[in-house]
Motif scaffolding. Structure first.
Motif, PDB file in Angstrom:
ATOM      1  N   UNK A 153     -46.883 -28.482-170.637  1.00 26.28           N
ATOM      2  CA  UNK A 153     -45.864 -28.741-169.623  1.00 26.28           C
ATOM      3  C   UNK A 153     -45.672 -30.243-169.453  1.00 26.28           C
ATOM      4  N   UNK A 154     -44.546 -30.613-168.851  1.00 23.98           N
ATOM      5  CA  UNK A 154     -44.247 -32.009-168.539  1.00 23.98           C
ATOM      6  C   UNK A 154     -44.653 -32.299-167.107  1.00 23.98           C
ATOM      7  N   UNK A 185     -35.963 -43.879-174.871  1.00 24.20           N
ATOM      8  CA  UNK A 185     -36.702 -45.137-175.028  1.00 24.20           C
ATOM      9  C   UNK A 185     -36.920 -45.841-173.690  1.00 24.20           C
ATOM     10  N   UNK A 186     -38.095 -46.447-173.552  1.00 26.48           N
ATOM     11  CA  UNK A 186     -38.357 -47.324-172.419  1.00 26.48           C
ATOM     12  C   UNK A 186     -38.808 -46.656-171.142  1.00 26.48           C
ATOM     13  N   UNK A 187     -39.205 -45.371-171.164  1.00 26.25           N
ATOM     14  CA  UNK A 187     -39.694 -44.744-169.940  1.00 26.25           C
ATOM     15  C   UNK A 187     -41.082 -44.146-170.195  1.00 26.25           C
ATOM     16  N   UNK A 188     -41.752 -43.762-169.106  1.00 20.45           N
ATOM     17  CA  UNK A 188     -43.113 -43.227-169.189  1.00 20.45           C
ATOM     18  C   UNK A 188     -43.093 -41.699-169.169  1.00 20.45           C
ATOM     19  N   UNK A 189     -44.017 -41.120-169.910  1.00 18.23           N
ATOM     20  CA  UNK A 189     -44.162 -39.668-169.970  1.00 18.23           C
ATOM     21  C   UNK A 189     -45.623 -39.295-169.741  1.00 18.23           C
ATOM     22  N   UNK A 190     -45.830 -38.158-169.086  1.00 12.37           N
ATOM     23  CA  UNK A 190     -47.153 -37.542-168.988  1.00 12.37           C
ATOM     24  C   UNK A 190     -47.002 -36.066-169.322  1.00 12.37           C
TER      25      UNK A 190
END
Length: 375
Positions: A153-154, A185-190
């Protein structure tokens, strides 16, 4: 720890302030009975010699904590307890009672060591290639790995892993592959991997930032009009920036004949003769393109440009496309053409070849060929 709490009890004959100060209540707690999953109802006093809340014991406190050691519970089973509370007003001994049933069950063992490796072991990843998330988990001690199941999951980010076309794998394996160019591009993911074993869940997460291509610069050409073989055009890419860890930047200039002008270089300024423009119209237009790429291969492609001055600084004006005019040599310029072939072109080709710049040598020969064809 299980806590029995009657602290919200109050005397309806008193004001809220009086109840807050001293409600004048006493509490009698008792465990009236307990029930095994498949057995008869029994007295709480028979449950355990150390079980302190029984029919014969009481507490004047509004809350009673019951630690797990006081609630006998065979592994893999459950008990149902019936607790009863009697509240007495100290002023006139009026009473009121209530009861609650609590089921205490042992939980199945949890999966262990749920983790996800950062993609490519980086905290910043490019989006132009697939992003691979490698997860792993272990069954509880003595458990079978075949009983583990997985889901992804995100937690943070602008995508859902269930979005159509996002993954080239399923969501139920230990690892997933996110297709190229699907993350912003240029953003954060978990992202989270949840491992389930007989209903008990454990999870692990991985966080990273996607690489953003170079930005903030300009693309200029000087002059905008000229003649092939005679005019040297200066192409400039100034002011481009990126995160420090993404440096160095490289610059590649190309034209509408689908040919690159040299090879990618750290030098943002490039001078060259250009091939004759489009001879199908009277403008002899040639479109130029700039590609700025960082160390993680994220690229910005620019097709608009402004007119630079003689020092190659960009002006504020911009054309619809980076279009320059490159006129051909006329038939009366045969002497100049011969001079170019024997002199300038020869020197440029030999210089490019000696420095292993085969693309530059090819570009010079293409310029010559375009002039010859235009005649």
């Amino acid at each position: 720890e299980l806590v029995l709490d009657a602290s919200t009890s109050y005397d309806p004959d008193k004001t809220a302030a009086e109840n807050l100060a001293d409600p004048g209540l006493t509490y009698f707690w008792e465990c009236s009975q307990f029930t095994l999953p498949s057995g008869p109802t029994q007295s709480c006093s028979a449950a355990s010699a150390s079980f302190s809340i029984t029919q014969s014991s009481s507490s004047s406190s509004a809350t009673v904590p019951l630690v797990s050691s006081l609630l006998p519970l065979p592994s893999g089973s459950s008990y149902t307890y019936d607790f009863r509370l009697t509240v007495t007003k100290t002023s006139d001994n009026q009473t009121d009672s209530t009861s609650i049933t609590v089921t205490v069950a042992s939980s199945p063992p949890f999966p262990k060591d749920v983790s996800i490796l950062p993609p490519e072991n980086r905290l910043k990843v490019p989006t132009i290639s697939p992003v691979i998330l490698l997860g792993s988990a272990s069954p509880p001690s003595g458990g079978a790995a075949s009983l583990l199941s997985y889901s992804w999951s995100t937690v943070v980010g602008d995508v859902s892993l269930s979005d159509a076309g996002l993954l080239s794998t399923t969501l139920t394996g230990t690892s997933i592959v996110i297709r190229a160019d699907k993350l912003t591009p240029g953003i954060s993911y978990t992202f989270r991997l949840t491992a389930t074993y007989l209903g008990s869940e454990s999870w692990g997460e991985v966080s990273f930032k996607t690489n953003q291509p170079p930005l903030g610069g300009s693309f200029s050409v000087y002059p905008m009009n000229g003649t092939s073989l005679s005019t040297s055009y200066t192409l400039s890419a100034l002011g481009w920036t990126d995160d420090t860890e993404d440096l160095p930047l490289s610059y590649l200039f190309s034209h509408s004949s689908a040919s690159s002008l040299g090879t990618p270089s750290a030098n943002p300024v490039f001078s060259a003769y250009l091939p004759v423009g489009d001879s199908t119209n009277s403008t002899y237009a040639l479109n130029l393109t700039l590609t700025v790429r960082d160390a993680l291969s994220a690229a910005t492609v620019v097709t608009l440009c402004g007119l630079g001055d003689s020092s190659a600084a960009a002006s504020a004006s911009a054309a619809a496309f980076c279009e320059v005019t490159v006129m051909p040599k006329t038939a009366t310029d045969s002497a100049a053409l011969l001079s170019f072939v024997e002199g300038i072109a020869g020197v440029q080709v030999l210089s490019a070849v000696s420095s292993y710049d085969y693309l530059g040598a090819t570009n010079t020969m293409q310029v010559l060929l375009s002039v010859m064809n235009s005649g």
